[in-house]
Design a protein around this motif. Structure first.
Motif, PDB file in Angstrom:
ATOM      1  N   ASP A  63     -30.212  86.363  85.793  1.00  0.00           N
ATOM      2  CA  ASP A  63     -29.734  86.731  87.124  1.00  0.00           C
ATOM      3  C   ASP A  63     -30.714  87.576  87.951  1.00  0.00           C
ATOM      4  O   ASP A  63     -30.343  88.089  88.998  1.00  0.00           O
TER       5      ASP A  63
ATOM      6  N   TYR B 184     -35.871  78.884  80.082  1.00  0.00           N
ATOM      7  CA  TYR B 184     -34.684  78.957  80.931  1.00  0.00           C
ATOM      8  C   TYR B 184     -34.810  77.919  82.029  1.00  0.00           C
ATOM      9  O   TYR B 184     -35.895  77.698  82.567  1.00  0.00           O
ATOM     10  N   GLN B 185     -33.685  77.308  82.361  1.00  0.00           N
ATOM     11  CA  GLN B 185     -33.677  76.325  83.428  1.00  0.00           C
ATOM     12  C   GLN B 185     -32.405  76.496  84.229  1.00  0.00           C
ATOM     13  O   GLN B 185     -31.360  76.845  83.685  1.00  0.00           O
ATOM     14  N   THR B 186     -32.514  76.280  85.519  1.00  0.00           N
ATOM     15  CA  THR B 186     -31.331  76.369  86.367  1.00  0.00           C
ATOM     16  C   THR B 186     -30.585  75.048  86.298  1.00  0.00           C
ATOM     17  O   THR B 186     -31.177  73.987  86.142  1.00  0.00           O
TER      18      THR B 186
ATOM     19  N   GLN C  88     -28.967  81.777  92.716  1.00  0.00           N
ATOM     20  CA  GLN C  88     -29.441  80.923  91.635  1.00  0.00           C
ATOM     21  C   GLN C  88     -29.502  81.676  90.302  1.00  0.00           C
ATOM     22  O   GLN C  88     -29.972  82.809  90.237  1.00  0.00           O
ATOM     23  N   GLN C  89     -29.002  81.041  89.241  1.00  0.00           N
ATOM     24  CA  GLN C  89     -29.033  81.621  87.903  1.00  0.00           C
ATOM     25  C   GLN C  89     -29.654  80.633  86.927  1.00  0.00           C
ATOM     26  O   GLN C  89     -29.619  79.426  87.150  1.00  0.00           O
ATOM     27  N   TYR C  90     -30.209  81.173  85.852  1.00  0.00           N
ATOM     28  CA  TYR C  90     -30.891  80.360  84.847  1.00  0.00           C
ATOM     29  C   TYR C  90     -30.220  80.559  83.497  1.00  0.00           C
ATOM     30  O   TYR C  90     -29.761  81.645  83.178  1.00  0.00           O
TER      31      TYR C  90
END
Length: 189
Positions: A57, A103-105, A123-125
């Motif tokens: 975040d 990490y990927q969104t 946007q969060q991952y």
């Protein structure tokens, strides 16, 4: 000029020092420097500390410098593989004491009705893949399993070659096919 860190959302975070009742120093991350006296905002990081931005975040914290078995070269190997990925261009690599996390969104700008600026702010991952260094010679590719019996990171494959694991599993980061890989050495459920 006070020390600050800018996260991926474009927010500046300043470091504030306050004296505790017992005479020690406590550090705080603040976003509004105008609320504090100039002598409360630091000009440099305390020795042995670093800013850290959480991949999920973009929350910024001050933490002790991390001692990791993972080298910059190992992170660069995974980054080179991910940069060649045709469908995933928005990813974050992170490391802890013994692992590299990819990490990927779950969303792209095309998936949303928001404007680009708002999308960037919300946007969060999520961690999709973990490449864990078990010792100086071996790496494990792991994915997260949400089944109650196996809840947690499950090992998909072990290899002495990080590049080979990255080539094999990073391709599946944004696909359901990542779920088709099952626990190494066990029959498919």
């Amino acid at each position: 000029m006070s020390l600050y860190y800018t996260n991926r959302k474009g927010h500046r975070h300043y470091l504030r020092a306050a004296t505790t009742k017992k005479g020690g120093t406590r550090y705080y991350i603040v976003r509004h420097p105008e609320r504090y006296a100039d002598d409360e905002l630091l000009l440099q990081l305390p020795s042995g500390f670093e800013f850290y931005e959480h991949p999920f975040d973009a929350r910024v914290v001050l933490r002790k410098k991390l001692k990791s078995k993972i080298t910059d070269d190992e992170v660069n190997i995974v980054d080179r593989v991910m940069s060649q990925h045709e469908t995933v261009k928005d990813y974050i690599l992170d490391r802890d004491k013994e692992s590299i996390f990819v990490y990927q969104t779950g969303h792209t700008e095309a998936d949303t009705f928001f404007d680009k600026e708002l999308f960037r702010l919300i946007q969060q991952y999520d961690a999709k893949l973990r490449l864990r260094k078990t010792d100086e010679e071996t790496y494990q590719a792991q994915r997260f399993c949400h089944l109650s019996r196996y809840y947690g990171w499950i090992t998909l494959e072990t290899s002495p070659h990080l590049g080979d694991l990255a080539q094999k599993f990073c391709f599946h980061i944004d696909k359901e096919s990542l779920l088709e890989f099952w626990i190494e050495g066990e029959e498919d459920w």
